[in-house]
Design an enzyme around this catalytic site. Structure first.
Site, PDB file in Angstrom:
ATOM      1  N   HIS A 275       0.826  -1.223   0.000  1.00  0.00           N
ATOM      2  CA  HIS A 275       0.000   0.000   0.000  1.00  0.00           C
ATOM      3  C   HIS A 275       0.853   1.262   0.000  1.00  0.00           C
ATOM      4  O   HIS A 275       1.844   1.370   0.712  1.00  0.00           O
ATOM      5  CB  HIS A 275      -1.049  -0.004   1.117  1.00  0.00           C
ATOM      6  CG  HIS A 275      -0.548   0.015   2.521  1.00  0.00           C
ATOM      7  ND1 HIS A 275      -0.237   1.179   3.172  1.00  0.00           N
ATOM      8  CD2 HIS A 275      -0.321  -0.969   3.413  1.00  0.00           C
ATOM      9  CE1 HIS A 275       0.151   0.914   4.407  1.00  0.00           C
ATOM     10  NE2 HIS A 275       0.130  -0.387   4.579  1.00  0.00           N
ATOM     11  N   ASP A 287       6.183   0.470   6.692  1.00  0.00           N
ATOM     12  CA  ASP A 287       4.740   0.353   6.490  1.00  0.00           C
ATOM     13  C   ASP A 287       4.223   1.485   5.621  1.00  0.00           C
ATOM     14  O   ASP A 287       3.855   2.528   6.121  1.00  0.00           O
ATOM     15  CB  ASP A 287       4.035   0.339   7.849  1.00  0.00           C
ATOM     16  CG  ASP A 287       2.554   0.062   7.744  1.00  0.00           C
ATOM     17  OD1 ASP A 287       2.119  -0.364   6.673  1.00  0.00           O
ATOM     18  OD2 ASP A 287       1.842   0.282   8.735  1.00  0.00           O
ATOM     19  N   GLU A 321      -5.008   1.950   2.758  1.00  0.00           N
ATOM     20  CA  GLU A 321      -5.024   0.785   3.656  1.00  0.00           C
ATOM     21  C   GLU A 321      -5.195   1.211   5.104  1.00  0.00           C
ATOM     22  O   GLU A 321      -5.956   0.617   5.861  1.00  0.00           O
ATOM     23  CB  GLU A 321      -3.729  -0.018   3.498  1.00  0.00           C
ATOM     24  CG  GLU A 321      -3.744  -1.375   4.208  1.00  0.00           C
ATOM     25  CD  GLU A 321      -3.324  -1.323   5.672  1.00  0.00           C
ATOM     26  OE1 GLU A 321      -3.581  -2.300   6.388  1.00  0.00           O
ATOM     27  OE2 GLU A 321      -2.774  -0.297   6.123  1.00  0.00           O
ATOM     28  N   HIS A 420       3.921   2.487  12.623  1.00  0.00           N
ATOM     29  CA  HIS A 420       2.958   3.563  12.938  1.00  0.00           C
ATOM     30  C   HIS A 420       3.543   4.606  13.894  1.00  0.00           C
ATOM     31  O   HIS A 420       2.811   5.200  14.689  1.00  0.00           O
ATOM     32  CB  HIS A 420       1.667   2.990  13.557  1.00  0.00           C
ATOM     33  CG  HIS A 420       0.808   2.224  12.589  1.00  0.00           C
ATOM     34  ND1 HIS A 420      -0.496   1.897  12.863  1.00  0.00           N
ATOM     35  CD2 HIS A 420       1.053   1.736  11.353  1.00  0.00           C
ATOM     36  CE1 HIS A 420      -1.013   1.224  11.838  1.00  0.00           C
ATOM     37  NE2 HIS A 420      -0.077   1.105  10.914  1.00  0.00           N
TER      38      HIS A 420
END
Ligand SMILES: [Zn+2]
Length: 462
Positions: A275, A287, A321, A420
């Site tokens: 993503h 990520d 996402e 995150h």
């Protein structure tokens, strides 16, 4: 003698021995090329350095979409397109702060949760109620948290990997609304990550309908530890929390795709990708710039072969996402060909080494897959014969529609210390591990795309 036996057993399965052997050799060649191929690292460097954080609805996400289209075209993919979809409630963080106000003043390291509502401009100040698990929170009588800031203090250890994250992120998703039903005025969560640093871990929350929406944020582990130590001494702890955010009712997002059209059965499609969107607090190298880089680089190695595999490979770079909706938009866009998607997978667990592969249950008794298992073994990957029950958030809608998914389990012991958070930066990516991921995906993609097996029969039940 051994070679003869292999040839005989392959011919019994109606697969030409020569073709099977060619396919196996090509998969091994792709694996070995990937281990020294610079493309994945270059893509990762480019996306993180040139585009930066990529929240859905942001100007950076528009640049990321253009970046993806340009890269896929330059790397030899066909039918490159950015398919737009409406993203409801695109969320943007503003100024955020929290501090202990009693028994003494001390600032706290927090991050607001995605989709969270803001506090009033002056903030919310209240005594905290420390709660050790979601079950304990759920069991509290209604109204028992009136006038309190609820602090969900469930711990997640690195060794728990994805299983720990599933539990921790569930607390983040449903915790604020459950706390609101108990009367809480705000919600804090011990970060759903494993970092020991004063870095909080963000992520989406989902308010329940019909329940007051209360401001919600994550707290760094050392700060949660401090609250716990104070409370264990019988100290009443008061906090002030200030969160700003804004929400755009509808933003445009894109799923960017590119294909390697199959030479014999182009209507049969293998879908793989990562993503493009990310959280806003770092360049989000793990990520999921890593997943984008890994899957594009793997498919691009196949694009360099003298001939295309039998089936089509479609690389998908999903555009929402983190706060949801890109998987559903993708499944809707391709709804008329879902029956012809042979396999789908998403690389979305950083760049830690792959150690296990799962797909359909009965795949591994097939000679094509046995050859794949043999190709993956030298790079440390074992086969899980149980069907993959999950292939990534963005292929979940496909899986529910009956598409078999592939699951590559990765070493995630470091992943959740940066995930995150402001620490998800390029220097935390292990280049050798990244290239091992490319090697694995290249071998898998090629084998499935060149193969003839229908994986649907043994897929996990939707
Ligand atoms: Zn992700």
């Amino acid at each position: 003698m051994k070679a003869m036996l292999i040839a005989v057993s392959l011919s019994l399965c109606a697969i030409p021995a020569a073709a099977g052997e060619d396919s196996r050799q090509t998969a091994a060649l792709l694996r070995d090329r990937a281990l020294s191929d610079p493309v994945a690292w270059d893509l990762l460097d480019s996306l993180t350095t040139e585009i930066g954080p990529r929240p859905v609805g942001s100007e950076a996400m528009t640049r990321a979409k253009e970046w993806a289209v340009a890269k896929l075209r330059a790397l030899g993919f066909e039918n490159v397109e950015a398919v737009p979809f409406d993203k409801a409630n695109a969320w943007f963080r503003g100024e955020e702060s929290a501090e202990i106000t009693a028994p003494y003043r001390r600032s706290l390291a927090i991050l607001g949760l995605g989709a969270g509502v803001p506090t009033p401009p002056e903030g919310i100040e209240a005594e905290i109620a420390l709660i050790d698990s979601l079950a304990e929170l759920e069991a509290l009588p209604d109204g028992s948290l009136a006038g309190r800031i609820a602090v969900l203090n469930w711990r997640f250890y690195a060794a728990q990997g994805e299983a720990g994250y599933r539990v921790a992120s569930r607390g983040r998703m449903v915790g604020p609304s459950i706390a609101a039903t108990k009367g809480a005025s705000a919600f804090l969560l011990r970060s759903a990550g494993t970092s020991p640093a004063r870095r909080a871990h963000t992520g989406i929350t989902r308010y329940a309908d019909g329940v007051p929406r209360i401001p919600a944020a994550a707290l760094s582990h050392p700060d949660a530890d401090l609250l716990e130590r104070l409370v264990s001494r019988g100290t009443k702890v008061r906090l002030r929390l200030q969160l700003e955010s804004r929400t755009i009712p509808t933003a445009t997002a894109w799923n960017v795709t590119g294909e390697l059209r199959g030479r014999e059965a182009p209507e049969e499609v293998v879908v793989v990708g990562g993503h493009l969107d990310s959280w806003d607090v770092s360049e989000s190298a793990a990520d999921d710039a890593a997943g984008v880089a890994i899957t594009v680089a793997a498919a691009r190695l196949i694009a360099e072969l003298p001939r295309r595999p039998r089936r089509t490979i479609r690389v998908a770079l999903w555009g929402s996402e983190e706060t949801g909706d890109s998987g559903a938009a993708f499944a809707t866009h391709y709804r008329d060909e879902i029956d012809r998607i042979i396999l789908a997978g998403e690389s979305d667990l950083g760049a830690g080494r792959i150690y296990r592969i799962a797909c359909s249950a009965d795949a591994w008794s097939n000679p094509e897959h046995q050859a794949l298992a043999a190709t993956l073994a030298p790079i440390g990957i074992v086969v899980d014969r149980a069907p993959a029950a999950f292939g990534g958030v963005d292929v979940e809608e496909l899986r529910k529609a009956g598409v078999p998914v592939v699951r590559m389990s990765q070493d995630s012991t470091d992943y959740f210390t940066i995930h995150h958070s402001a620490d998800d930066t390029l220097n935390r990516i292990d280049r050798a591990a990244l290239q091992q991921n490319v090697a694995a995906w290249a071998a898998v993609l090629f084998t499935i795309a060149e193969g003839t097996v229908d994986l649907r029969a043994g897929a996990a039940r939707p």
